[in-house]
Motif scaffolding. Structure first.
Motif, PDB file in Angstrom:
ATOM      1  N   GLN A 110      64.264 165.404  12.821  1.00  0.00           N
ATOM      2  CA  GLN A 110      62.851 165.697  13.084  1.00  0.00           C
ATOM      3  C   GLN A 110      62.698 167.021  13.815  1.00  0.00           C
ATOM      4  OE1 GLN A 110      61.624 162.230  15.284  1.00  0.00           O
ATOM      5  NE2 GLN A 110      61.027 161.098  13.449  1.00  0.00           N
ATOM      6  N   GLN A 111      63.581 167.275  14.784  1.00  0.00           N
ATOM      7  CA  GLN A 111      63.494 168.520  15.539  1.00  0.00           C
ATOM      8  C   GLN A 111      63.766 169.721  14.637  1.00  0.00           C
ATOM      9  OE1 GLN A 111      66.496 169.372  18.467  1.00  0.00           O
ATOM     10  NE2 GLN A 111      65.022 170.432  19.765  1.00  0.00           N
ATOM     11  N   LYS A 112      64.743 169.592  13.747  1.00  0.00           N
ATOM     12  CA  LYS A 112      65.038 170.695  12.826  1.00  0.00           C
ATOM     13  C   LYS A 112      63.841 170.961  11.919  1.00  0.00           C
ATOM     14  CE  LYS A 112      70.052 170.318  12.664  1.00  0.00           C
ATOM     15  NZ  LYS A 112      71.222 169.961  11.860  1.00  0.00           N
ATOM     16  N   ALA A 113      63.185 169.897  11.466  1.00  0.00           N
ATOM     17  CA  ALA A 113      62.008 170.068  10.610  1.00  0.00           C
ATOM     18  C   ALA A 113      60.877 170.754  11.377  1.00  0.00           C
ATOM     19  CB  ALA A 113      61.542 168.710  10.082  1.00  0.00           C
ATOM     20  N   GLU A 114      60.673 170.364  12.637  1.00  0.00           N
ATOM     21  CA  GLU A 114      59.631 170.995  13.452  1.00  0.00           C
ATOM     22  C   GLU A 114      59.936 172.466  13.695  1.00  0.00           C
ATOM     23  OE1 GLU A 114      59.265 168.761  17.031  1.00  0.00           O
ATOM     24  OE2 GLU A 114      58.441 166.999  16.011  1.00  0.00           O
ATOM     25  N   ASN A 115      61.196 172.783  13.996  1.00  0.00           N
ATOM     26  CA  ASN A 115      61.581 174.172  14.232  1.00  0.00           C
ATOM     27  C   ASN A 115      61.434 175.004  12.967  1.00  0.00           C
ATOM     28  OD1 ASN A 115      62.105 173.606  16.880  1.00  0.00           O
ATOM     29  ND2 ASN A 115      64.326 173.441  16.613  1.00  0.00           N
ATOM     30  N   ALA A 116      61.779 174.414  11.819  1.00  0.00           N
ATOM     31  CA  ALA A 116      61.634 175.136  10.556  1.00  0.00           C
ATOM     32  C   ALA A 116      60.160 175.411  10.275  1.00  0.00           C
ATOM     33  CB  ALA A 116      62.250 174.334   9.413  1.00  0.00           C
ATOM     34  N   GLU A 117      59.322 174.442  10.618  1.00  0.00           N
ATOM     35  CA  GLU A 117      57.888 174.611  10.410  1.00  0.00           C
ATOM     36  C   GLU A 117      57.344 175.733  11.289  1.00  0.00           C
ATOM     37  OE1 GLU A 117      54.031 171.940  11.387  1.00  0.00           O
ATOM     38  OE2 GLU A 117      55.626 170.945  10.261  1.00  0.00           O
ATOM     39  N   LEU A 118      57.834 175.814  12.529  1.00  0.00           N
ATOM     40  CA  LEU A 118      57.366 176.857  13.433  1.00  0.00           C
ATOM     41  C   LEU A 118      57.830 178.249  13.001  1.00  0.00           C
ATOM     42  CD1 LEU A 118      57.829 175.227  16.934  1.00  0.00           C
ATOM     43  CD2 LEU A 118      55.694 175.796  15.807  1.00  0.00           C
ATOM     44  N   SER A 119      59.034 178.327  12.470  1.00  0.00           N
ATOM     45  CA  SER A 119      59.568 179.641  12.121  1.00  0.00           C
ATOM     46  C   SER A 119      59.289 180.035  10.668  1.00  0.00           C
ATOM     47  CB  SER A 119      61.076 179.661  12.374  1.00  0.00           C
ATOM     48  OG  SER A 119      61.714 178.752  11.524  1.00  0.00           O
ATOM     49  N   ARG A 120      58.575 179.185   9.961  1.00  0.00           N
ATOM     50  CA  ARG A 120      58.274 179.465   8.548  1.00  0.00           C
ATOM     51  C   ARG A 120      57.422 180.740   8.434  1.00  0.00           C
ATOM     52  NH1 ARG A 120      54.708 175.186   5.542  1.00  0.00           N
ATOM     53  NH2 ARG A 120      54.482 174.806   7.739  1.00  0.00           N
ATOM     54  N   GLN A 121      57.712 181.507   7.413  1.00  0.00           N
ATOM     55  CA  GLN A 121      56.944 182.727   7.169  1.00  0.00           C
ATOM     56  C   GLN A 121      55.565 182.377   6.637  1.00  0.00           C
ATOM     57  OE1 GLN A 121      57.823 185.807   7.884  1.00  0.00           O
ATOM     58  NE2 GLN A 121      59.789 185.129   8.671  1.00  0.00           N
ATOM     59  N   ILE A 122      54.553 183.014   7.176  1.00  0.00           N
ATOM     60  CA  ILE A 122      53.182 182.765   6.758  1.00  0.00           C
ATOM     61  C   ILE A 122      52.788 183.851   5.758  1.00  0.00           C
ATOM     62  CG2 ILE A 122      50.801 182.583   7.549  1.00  0.00           C
ATOM     63  CD1 ILE A 122      52.002 181.791  10.297  1.00  0.00           C
ATOM     64  N   PRO A 123      52.346 183.446   4.555  1.00  0.00           N
ATOM     65  CA  PRO A 123      51.973 184.456   3.568  1.00  0.00           C
ATOM     66  C   PRO A 123      50.712 185.205   4.013  1.00  0.00           C
ATOM     67  CG  PRO A 123      51.413 182.273   2.766  1.00  0.00           C
ATOM     68  CD  PRO A 123      52.154 182.095   4.051  1.00  0.00           C
ATOM     69  N   PRO A 124      50.621 186.494   3.668  1.00  0.00           N
ATOM     70  CA  PRO A 124      49.431 187.252   4.067  1.00  0.00           C
ATOM     71  C   PRO A 124      48.180 186.695   3.388  1.00  0.00           C
ATOM     72  CG  PRO A 124      50.832 188.548   2.612  1.00  0.00           C
ATOM     73  CD  PRO A 124      51.567 187.295   2.918  1.00  0.00           C
ATOM     74  N   VAL A 125      47.064 186.748   4.121  1.00  0.00           N
ATOM     75  CA  VAL A 125      45.799 186.245   3.607  1.00  0.00           C
ATOM     76  C   VAL A 125      45.197 187.298   2.684  1.00  0.00           C
ATOM     77  CG1 VAL A 125      43.496 185.453   4.257  1.00  0.00           C
ATOM     78  CG2 VAL A 125      45.454 184.943   5.720  1.00  0.00           C
ATOM     79  N   LYS A 126      44.804 186.871   1.466  1.00  0.00           N
ATOM     80  CA  LYS A 126      44.200 187.806   0.524  1.00  0.00           C
ATOM     81  C   LYS A 126      42.705 187.864   0.795  1.00  0.00           C
ATOM     82  CE  LYS A 126      47.611 187.120  -3.066  1.00  0.00           C
ATOM     83  NZ  LYS A 126      47.883 186.738  -4.433  1.00  0.00           N
ATOM     84  N   SER A 127      42.195 189.065   0.854  1.00  0.00           N
ATOM     85  CA  SER A 127      40.789 189.264   1.158  1.00  0.00           C
ATOM     86  C   SER A 127      39.994 189.456  -0.132  1.00  0.00           C
ATOM     87  CB  SER A 127      40.626 190.507   2.035  1.00  0.00           C
ATOM     88  OG  SER A 127      39.265 190.784   2.209  1.00  0.00           O
ATOM     89  N   LYS A 128      38.751 188.991  -0.139  1.00  0.00           N
ATOM     90  CA  LYS A 128      37.895 189.161  -1.300  1.00  0.00           C
ATOM     91  C   LYS A 128      37.290 190.565  -1.326  1.00  0.00           C
ATOM     92  CE  LYS A 128      36.742 184.283  -1.717  1.00  0.00           C
ATOM     93  NZ  LYS A 128      35.698 183.283  -1.727  1.00  0.00           N
ATOM     94  N   LYS A 129      37.182 191.151  -0.142  1.00  0.00           N
ATOM     95  CA  LYS A 129      36.596 192.494  -0.082  1.00  0.00           C
ATOM     96  C   LYS A 129      37.635 193.528  -0.486  1.00  0.00           C
ATOM     97  CE  LYS A 129      33.477 191.316   3.661  1.00  0.00           C
ATOM     98  NZ  LYS A 129      33.052 191.636   5.004  1.00  0.00           N
ATOM     99  N   LYS A 130      37.257 194.407  -1.403  1.00  0.00           N
ATOM    100  CA  LYS A 130      38.179 195.442  -1.866  1.00  0.00           C
ATOM    101  C   LYS A 130      38.255 196.586  -0.869  1.00  0.00           C
ATOM    102  CE  LYS A 130      37.384 194.507  -6.738  1.00  0.00           C
ATOM    103  NZ  LYS A 130      36.903 195.029  -8.011  1.00  0.00           N
TER     104      LYS A 130
END
Length: 183
Positions: A110-130
């Protein structure tokens, strides 16, 4: 060195004949007194699930209260810290009085899963505005590092609240739907 399990011939002649209730209760008492289950299984020639069912049905409440112990969050953290610092799971079980290795193995997983979740890369948010400015790679990396640091800080603060609630026996967190006191 390999160890092999030796199967014993049971002393029971008729395996299709059900056990007497008095014999069942005697077997349950033997288990509760500390005789290993393997010995009982081999002596009476029964299946493990049969013995488990008997223990559930006829076992004393004290026996099960001892077996199904609940561990506080601080106890779990102490065990996990010991395992992280190099102690084996088996040694941690002995040191902290935990009967089952699978409990500690589950906590580690469980701890390894929590740590992996915390260190997971977050994909950049795509914006609708050009017309929105593109965020540089350096800024993205910096923002991700700040986010990971903030998540770790939140986790540390929640751990501190857990410890304070446990040691001081005070509810610190606000309960959802709680009414506010009049001023």
């Amino acid at each position: 060195m390999e160890t092999r399990r030796v199967k014993f011939k049971s002393k029971r002649a008729e395996k299709n004949v059900p056990f007497d209730k008095r014999k069942i209760k005697e077997i349950v008492e033997q288990i509760e007194s500390g005789i290993p289950r393997r010995e009982i299984l081999s002596e009476y020639g029964m299946h493990e699930s049969t013995l488990t069912n008997w223990m559930t049905r006829y076992g004393s409440k004290d026996y099960y209260a001892e077996r199904s112990r609940r561990y506080s969050p601080s106890e779990k953290r102490s065990v996990l810290r010991a395992v992280e610092s190099g102690m084996s799971v088996r040694e941690a079980c002995v040191a902290f009085g935990i009967k089952s290795r699978t409990v500690v193995d589950r906590w580690v997983k469980q701890q390894k899963a929590e740590n992996a979740e915390l260190s997971r890369q977050i994909p950049p948010v795509k914006s609708k505005k050009k017309q929105q400015k593109e965020v540089s790679a350096g800024e993205t990396k910096s923002l991700k590092e700040q986010l990971a640091e903030a998540q770790l800080k939140i986790r540390a603060l929640e751990t501190m609240i857990d410890i304070a609630e446990e040691q001081l026996k005070i509810d610190i967190r606000k309960k959802s739907g709680a009414k506010q006191s009049p001023k």
